[in-house]
Design a protein around this motif. Structure first.
Motif, PDB file in Angstrom:
ATOM      1  N   TYR A   1      -7.282   9.001   9.000  1.00  0.00           N
ATOM      2  CA  TYR A   1      -6.830   7.906   9.871  1.00  0.00           C
ATOM      3  C   TYR A   1      -7.309   8.134  11.304  1.00  0.00           C
ATOM      4  O   TYR A   1      -6.583   7.910  12.260  1.00  0.00           O
ATOM      5  CB  TYR A   1      -5.306   7.732   9.819  1.00  0.00           C
ATOM      6  CG  TYR A   1      -4.826   7.156   8.503  1.00  0.00           C
ATOM      7  CD1 TYR A   1      -4.880   5.787   8.266  1.00  0.00           C
ATOM      8  CD2 TYR A   1      -4.346   7.977   7.493  1.00  0.00           C
ATOM      9  CE1 TYR A   1      -4.471   5.264   7.063  1.00  0.00           C
ATOM     10  CE2 TYR A   1      -3.933   7.465   6.282  1.00  0.00           C
ATOM     11  CZ  TYR A   1      -3.985   6.102   6.064  1.00  0.00           C
ATOM     12  OH  TYR A   1      -3.582   5.572   4.871  1.00  0.00           O
TER      13      TYR A   1
ATOM     14  N   ARG B   1       0.847  -1.180   0.000  1.00  0.00           N
ATOM     15  CA  ARG B   1       0.000   0.000   0.000  1.00  0.00           C
ATOM     16  C   ARG B   1       0.894   1.246   0.000  1.00  0.00           C
ATOM     17  O   ARG B   1       1.723   1.443   0.885  1.00  0.00           O
ATOM     18  CB  ARG B   1      -0.862  -0.028   1.272  1.00  0.00           C
ATOM     19  CG  ARG B   1      -2.061   0.892   1.288  1.00  0.00           C
ATOM     20  CD  ARG B   1      -1.756   2.266   1.789  1.00  0.00           C
ATOM     21  NE  ARG B   1      -2.987   2.988   2.135  1.00  0.00           N
ATOM     22  CZ  ARG B   1      -3.592   3.859   1.348  1.00  0.00           C
ATOM     23  NH1 ARG B   1      -3.124   4.111   0.135  1.00  0.00           N
ATOM     24  NH2 ARG B   1      -4.665   4.513   1.754  1.00  0.00           N
TER      25      ARG B   1
ATOM     26  N   CYS C   1      -3.019  -2.921   7.492  1.00  0.00           N
ATOM     27  CA  CYS C   1      -3.599  -1.627   7.128  1.00  0.00           C
ATOM     28  C   CYS C   1      -4.816  -1.348   8.006  1.00  0.00           C
ATOM     29  O   CYS C   1      -5.608  -2.255   8.284  1.00  0.00           O
ATOM     30  CB  CYS C   1      -4.005  -1.648   5.654  1.00  0.00           C
ATOM     31  SG  CYS C   1      -4.725  -0.087   5.114  1.00  0.00           S
ATOM     32  N   ALA C   2      -4.955  -0.081   8.415  1.00  0.00           N
ATOM     33  CA  ALA C   2      -6.105   0.305   9.247  1.00  0.00           C
ATOM     34  C   ALA C   2      -7.422   0.032   8.520  1.00  0.00           C
ATOM     35  O   ALA C   2      -8.459  -0.159   9.148  1.00  0.00           O
ATOM     36  CB  ALA C   2      -6.003   1.771   9.622  1.00  0.00           C
TER      37      ALA C   2
HETATM   38 MO   LIG Z   1      -2.987   1.598   5.407  1.00  0.00          MO
END
Ligand SMILES: [Mo]
Ligand SMILES: Nc1nc2c(c(=O)[nH]1)N[C@H]1C(S)=C(S)[C@@H](COP(=O)(O)O)O[C@H]1N2
Length: 405
Positions: A267, A87, A135-136
């Motif tokens: 985020y 990513r 990844c979030a």
């Molecule tokens: Mo991410």
């Protein structure tokens, strides 16, 4: 050190320049995978030819967003580098020279410095840690109601052995000034549109000073591949990988809160329950990961033999703390049943851990069964999705149904 190629001298002498060939894609396309995204579109191309990668699910080519097929997680708790998800928010350089690379440390420090790879590798003891990079937004595509952002299935995660030095040992080279509050990182990648914010991220000082927060140059016994941040990246075990800045080139010590875009504006997730359409709710940065578990032995809808024993297997992790247990759970809100699973070898609190369970005899269809991880702090995966508008930090119990025949 398990791999001599990752010794300090080898890092300096051997790492050389990492370059990525231009992707020539679409030539063998034609194979698709169904990510099971509710409401679709759910099919994604499986790409066997992305430079440096084995078969990956293509979410986007430029900048690359490549997802790991779930079958990879059947093979072991370490995700091979060539199957590890990728990513990038913005354009990544396709060539980086280790010899010319410098990491500048400035801001609230006693003396700003510019460090070579050798300076960094010799800043302290070499440390290895096995940790999950997730990844979030992993699993965001499975959110219901649907949310915007990369429509990942559950393959935006992987577990690797990272080799590097402690961030705090490198920070000591510049010395922290009084009032230091956060440590911010930037890499070599740059925005692709004018005026767009650079991808920079910061962590609180107490996290930066943790013994297991690293500046890493090794990934599974190899120099970091370019796609994963050659020559150096930040590793924050237990925290979502948005903080694991790749191609690290600048460290800035802040004496105030971080007002930059990727900390102050995105985020982030709500501090309490929200529903679609809600506005003006309070948010905080997304940081530590919750526990998660997955069935890897069977896909949703698979057939199993009636009257026979059934072995279920998978992986789990505790998030920001070790895994305490995994249970197979029936459908419904606490109304169902649960059976404890057997855990595999413990590779540390931040690694994937295998689990398995044998059902002595299959007597019926197994409808909406799931696995629930509970970590050593007693945090358990919830039965219901904690919905949020960015689909961050998915932790709901994942369920599948198996047909007995
Ligand atoms: Mo991410
Ligand atoms: N320099 C840089 N580092 C970055 C990013 C980025 O865009 N640029 N993306 C972050 C995000 S959001 C994720 S999910 C991880 C992905 O790490 P990987 O590509 O090694 O799997 O890198 C993080 N580090």
């Amino acid at each position: 050190m398990s791999d001599p190629r990752l010794t300090r001298r080898a890092l300096i002498a051997g790492a050389g320049t990492a370059a990525l060939a231009a992707p020539v894609l679409g030539q063998k396309l034609g194979q698709f995978i169904d990510l099971g995204l509710p409401g679709g579109p759910s099919l994604r191309p499986l790409e066997p030819q992305f430079p440096g990668k084995g078969e990956m699910i293509v979410q986007r080519i430029r900048p690359p967003l490549l997802e790991t097929p779930m079958e990879v997680f059947r093979q072991g708790i370490i995700t091979p580098n060539d199957r590890f998800f990728v990513r990038w928010n913005w354009a990544m350089p396709t060539e980086v020279s280790a010899a010319k690379h410098r990491v500048a440390i400035g801001g609230a420090v006693k003396a700003p410095v510019s460090l070579t790879l050798d300076d960094i590798a010799s800043a302290g003891e070499t440390v290895e840690i096995t940790a999950i990079n997730q990844c979030a937004g992993n699993g965001r595509g499975l959110s219901e109601p649907r949310v915007t952002g990369t429509q990942w299935g559950n393959g935006a995660m992987g577990c690797a052995k990272w080799t590097g030095v402690r961030l705090k040992d490198v920070l000591a080279k510049a010395g922290l000034a009084e009032g230091a509050k956060r440590v911010r990182f930037a890499g070599l990648d740059v925005p692709m549109t004018t005026g767009a914010p650079q991808f920079i991220k910061s962590i609180p000082l107490d996290i930066a000073m943790r013994d297991d927060v690293l500046i890493a140059w090794g990934m599974n016994g190899e120099p970091l591949p370019l796609l994963h941040g050659f020559p150096l990246r930040i590793v924050v075990p237990g925290w979502f990988s948005t903080y694991w800045v790749k191609m690290l080139s600048t460290i800035e010590v802040l004496s105030s809160e971080d007002e930059s875009h990727y900390v102050a504006e995105t985020y982030r997730w709500p501090t309490g329950p929200v529903k679609p359409g809600d506005k003006d709710f309070a948010t905080i940065p997304i940081t530590a990961m919750p526990p998660r578990a997955f069935i890897t032995s069977h896909a949703d809808g698979a057939a199993v033999a009636l009257g026979q024993p059934l072995v279920l297997e998978g992986i789990a992790f505790g998030g920001d703390a070790g895994l305490a247990r995994v249970d197979l759970v029936g459908a419904g809100d606490g109304g169902g049943w649960e059976i404890p699973c057997t855990l595999g070898p413990d590779e540390g609190p931040y690694a994937f851990r295998r689990w398995s369970l044998t059902i002595p005899q299959v007597s019926d269809n197994l409808t909406q069964i799931g696995v629930r991880a509970i970590n050593v702090n007693g945090v358990a995966q919830p039965a219901e999705l904690v919905w949020n508008p960015s689909g961050y930090a998915r932790g709901v119990i994942e369920r599948i149904s198996l047909r007995a025949q």
